[in-house]
Write a protein that holds these residues in place. Sequence first.
Motif, PDB file in Angstrom:
ATOM      1  N   LEU A  52      65.886  43.832  32.127  1.00  0.00           N
ATOM      2  CA  LEU A  52      67.296  43.408  32.091  1.00  0.00           C
ATOM      3  C   LEU A  52      68.088  44.236  31.077  1.00  0.00           C
ATOM      4  CD1 LEU A  52      68.206  41.362  29.516  1.00  0.00           C
ATOM      5  CD2 LEU A  52      66.681  39.806  30.712  1.00  0.00           C
ATOM      6  N   ASN A  53      67.458  44.616  29.977  1.00  0.00           N
ATOM      7  CA  ASN A  53      68.171  45.460  29.021  1.00  0.00           C
ATOM      8  C   ASN A  53      68.356  46.874  29.558  1.00  0.00           C
ATOM      9  OD1 ASN A  53      69.162  44.049  26.822  1.00  0.00           O
ATOM     10  ND2 ASN A  53      67.218  44.082  25.723  1.00  0.00           N
ATOM     11  N   LYS A  58      72.245  50.926  31.373  1.00  0.00           N
ATOM     12  CA  LYS A  58      72.784  51.803  32.411  1.00  0.00           C
ATOM     13  C   LYS A  58      74.260  51.520  32.668  1.00  0.00           C
ATOM     14  CE  LYS A  58      69.584  50.844  35.483  1.00  0.00           C
ATOM     15  NZ  LYS A  58      68.822  50.827  36.761  1.00  0.00           N
ATOM     16  N   ALA A  59      74.669  50.269  32.472  1.00  0.00           N
ATOM     17  CA  ALA A  59      76.062  49.889  32.711  1.00  0.00           C
ATOM     18  C   ALA A  59      76.939  50.088  31.479  1.00  0.00           C
ATOM     19  CB  ALA A  59      76.126  48.432  33.162  1.00  0.00           C
ATOM     20  N   GLY A  60      76.353  50.612  30.401  1.00  0.00           N
ATOM     21  CA  GLY A  60      77.126  50.838  29.189  1.00  0.00           C
ATOM     22  C   GLY A  60      77.341  49.592  28.351  1.00  0.00           C
ATOM     23  N   LEU A  61      76.548  48.564  28.589  1.00  0.00           N
ATOM     24  CA  LEU A  61      76.645  47.320  27.824  1.00  0.00           C
ATOM     25  C   LEU A  61      75.653  47.341  26.668  1.00  0.00           C
ATOM     26  CD1 LEU A  61      76.722  44.842  30.844  1.00  0.00           C
ATOM     27  CD2 LEU A  61      78.668  45.438  29.394  1.00  0.00           C
ATOM     28  N   SER A  62      75.957  46.594  25.628  1.00  0.00           N
ATOM     29  CA  SER A  62      75.024  46.490  24.514  1.00  0.00           C
ATOM     30  C   SER A  62      73.786  45.722  24.948  1.00  0.00           C
ATOM     31  CB  SER A  62      75.689  45.784  23.329  1.00  0.00           C
ATOM     32  OG  SER A  62      76.096  44.477  23.703  1.00  0.00           O
ATOM     33  N   LYS A  63      72.649  46.105  24.384  1.00  0.00           N
ATOM     34  CA  LYS A  63      71.412  45.408  24.701  1.00  0.00           C
ATOM     35  C   LYS A  63      71.426  44.008  24.101  1.00  0.00           C
ATOM     36  CE  LYS A  63      68.324  49.400  25.085  1.00  0.00           C
ATOM     37  NZ  LYS A  63      67.057  50.007  24.594  1.00  0.00           N
ATOM     38  N   LEU A  64      70.727  43.099  24.756  1.00  0.00           N
ATOM     39  CA  LEU A  64      70.547  41.762  24.216  1.00  0.00           C
ATOM     40  C   LEU A  64      69.407  41.773  23.204  1.00  0.00           C
ATOM     41  CD1 LEU A  64      70.804  39.608  27.469  1.00  0.00           C
ATOM     42  CD2 LEU A  64      72.599  40.054  25.790  1.00  0.00           C
ATOM     43  N   VAL A 146      68.857  36.707  24.245  1.00  0.00           N
ATOM     44  CA  VAL A 146      68.190  36.043  25.364  1.00  0.00           C
ATOM     45  C   VAL A 146      66.808  35.605  24.909  1.00  0.00           C
ATOM     46  CG1 VAL A 146      67.177  38.175  26.299  1.00  0.00           C
ATOM     47  CG2 VAL A 146      67.609  36.234  27.840  1.00  0.00           C
ATOM     48  N   GLY A 147      66.347  34.507  25.469  1.00  0.00           N
ATOM     49  CA  GLY A 147      64.967  34.076  25.324  1.00  0.00           C
ATOM     50  C   GLY A 147      64.397  33.868  26.709  1.00  0.00           C
ATOM     51  N   ILE A 148      63.194  34.323  26.950  1.00  0.00           N
ATOM     52  CA  ILE A 148      62.598  34.284  28.285  1.00  0.00           C
ATOM     53  C   ILE A 148      61.264  33.561  28.212  1.00  0.00           C
ATOM     54  CG2 ILE A 148      61.706  35.674  30.214  1.00  0.00           C
ATOM     55  CD1 ILE A 148      63.647  37.902  29.236  1.00  0.00           C
ATOM     56  N   GLY A 149      61.025  32.673  29.168  1.00  0.00           N
ATOM     57  CA  GLY A 149      59.747  31.987  29.274  1.00  0.00           C
ATOM     58  C   GLY A 149      59.138  32.216  30.629  1.00  0.00           C
ATOM     59  N   VAL A 150      57.917  32.710  30.672  1.00  0.00           N
ATOM     60  CA  VAL A 150      57.208  32.981  31.932  1.00  0.00           C
ATOM     61  C   VAL A 150      55.880  32.233  31.918  1.00  0.00           C
ATOM     62  CG1 VAL A 150      56.192  34.725  33.432  1.00  0.00           C
ATOM     63  CG2 VAL A 150      58.275  35.262  32.129  1.00  0.00           C
ATOM     64  N   LEU A 157      54.809  33.249  39.317  1.00  0.00           N
ATOM     65  CA  LEU A 157      55.472  33.204  38.019  1.00  0.00           C
ATOM     66  C   LEU A 157      56.694  32.297  38.056  1.00  0.00           C
ATOM     67  CD1 LEU A 157      55.347  37.004  37.096  1.00  0.00           C
ATOM     68  CD2 LEU A 157      53.732  35.202  36.432  1.00  0.00           C
ATOM     69  N   TYR A 158      56.714  31.323  37.157  1.00  0.00           N
ATOM     70  CA  TYR A 158      57.891  30.482  36.935  1.00  0.00           C
ATOM     71  C   TYR A 158      58.621  31.059  35.725  1.00  0.00           C
ATOM     72  CZ  TYR A 158      56.012  26.984  40.144  1.00  0.00           C
ATOM     73  OH  TYR A 158      55.546  26.335  41.269  1.00  0.00           O
ATOM     74  N   VAL A 159      59.884  31.392  35.930  1.00  0.00           N
ATOM     75  CA  VAL A 159      60.627  32.140  34.917  1.00  0.00           C
ATOM     76  C   VAL A 159      61.908  31.411  34.532  1.00  0.00           C
ATOM     77  CG1 VAL A 159      61.825  34.307  34.393  1.00  0.00           C
ATOM     78  CG2 VAL A 159      59.727  34.333  35.750  1.00  0.00           C
ATOM     79  N   THR A 160      62.161  31.343  33.241  1.00  0.00           N
ATOM     80  CA  THR A 160      63.438  30.861  32.696  1.00  0.00           C
ATOM     81  C   THR A 160      64.020  31.943  31.802  1.00  0.00           C
ATOM     82  OG1 THR A 160      62.647  28.569  32.690  1.00  0.00           O
ATOM     83  CG2 THR A 160      64.599  29.066  31.365  1.00  0.00           C
ATOM     84  N   GLN A 161      65.262  32.308  32.066  1.00  0.00           N
ATOM     85  CA  GLN A 161      66.012  33.204  31.191  1.00  0.00           C
ATOM     86  C   GLN A 161      67.144  32.399  30.579  1.00  0.00           C
ATOM     87  OE1 GLN A 161      67.340  36.186  33.997  1.00  0.00           O
ATOM     88  NE2 GLN A 161      65.603  37.526  33.591  1.00  0.00           N
ATOM     89  N   ASP A 162      67.113  32.222  29.273  1.00  0.00           N
ATOM     90  CA  ASP A 162      68.188  31.515  28.574  1.00  0.00           C
ATOM     91  C   ASP A 162      68.989  32.527  27.759  1.00  0.00           C
ATOM     92  OD1 ASP A 162      67.675  29.003  29.562  1.00  0.00           O
ATOM     93  OD2 ASP A 162      66.390  28.401  27.896  1.00  0.00           O
ATOM     94  N   PHE A 163      70.251  32.690  28.132  1.00  0.00           N
ATOM     95  CA  PHE A 163      71.160  33.613  27.463  1.00  0.00           C
ATOM     96  C   PHE A 163      72.051  32.835  26.497  1.00  0.00           C
ATOM     97  CE2 PHE A 163      70.235  35.090  31.738  1.00  0.00           C
ATOM     98  CZ  PHE A 163      69.895  36.423  31.553  1.00  0.00           C
ATOM     99  N   ALA A 164      72.454  33.474  25.414  1.00  0.00           N
ATOM    100  CA  ALA A 164      73.331  32.804  24.450  1.00  0.00           C
ATOM    101  C   ALA A 164      74.066  33.828  23.606  1.00  0.00           C
ATOM    102  CB  ALA A 164      72.526  31.876  23.547  1.00  0.00           C
ATOM    103  N   PHE A 165      75.214  33.400  23.088  1.00  0.00           N
ATOM    104  CA  PHE A 165      75.822  34.144  21.992  1.00  0.00           C
ATOM    105  C   PHE A 165      75.377  33.442  20.724  1.00  0.00           C
ATOM    106  CE2 PHE A 165      78.804  35.374  18.792  1.00  0.00           C
ATOM    107  CZ  PHE A 165      79.008  36.726  19.048  1.00  0.00           C
TER     108      PHE A 165
END
Length: 279
Positions: A52-53, A58-64, A146-150, A157-165
């Motif tokens: 994801l980073n 590639k899109a010119g965004l800052s990495k999480l 971001v925090g990711i749980g797999v 694979l059961y995946v959770t992606q939790d994004f936050a500021f």
Amino acid sequence: MRVFHLCCIRFLCCLQVALALGLAAPSSNAQANVAPLHSSPNESEQKIFDLLNGERQKAGLSKLEWDEQTAVAARKHSILMAASADISHQLPGEAVVADRIANGGARFTVCAENVALADSTEEIHMALMHSPGHRANIMSPRYNAVGIGVVMRKGRLYVTQDFAFVTPAYSEAQFNQAFVDAFNRARKAKGHRSLDARQDNRMHAAACTSDGNIQSVLASLSGNVRVALFTLSEPQKLPSQLMDYVESSRLERMNVGVCFRPDQQHGAANFWVAVAFYE
């Protein structure tokens, strides 16, 4: 690749998006192959994090940044999804997304969640990136962590992606000082001198008990004084209501009280701030 379930729900401060790929029928006695909670990304979590980073770069965004407190919340949710063979943003008896992340100790202003089920990390990533709602979370500039749980169950694979500021975990004293510093920097930028700032027990009590009623604060004060009462999560971002005080040349000092009061309306990093300005 089959898609069985896709939804996009806005709840409190979180955008929640769920995706299931080839979802199997639930089994009430099925057990998940669950590793214990850990303090760093496992191999699958790290791979999804890097993918994801890579898209953001590639899109010119800052990495999480990887946020371990948010990851703990994500892992616990993935464990529950795997145990119930279901994907959802809120399983029976579970808190909502924002509360789960906050309960893990993270301080944040906004959050979002993707959940997914698939056979490999690559399949999960490609499916999320081809789904507008999920892609929007991954590519959003609103989040800095971001925090990711797999969790694996029966080879899937059961995946959770939790994004936050995520914001720093200020103490009240640290937040107070950071706010005062930001306020005085703003005054200097306008050509005015810094104000003498004093911590005030009355202002602290007002910040801890008031819900925006300035009159109740004024009743406890005397002299030529004006009061500002507001919420703030980032001490460097001064609210617009302070601009008159920033630009005033007549002020002599300010008494400040800061109280950490997270809630559902204002978020998990919320402070109430009460300031008395004296001419």
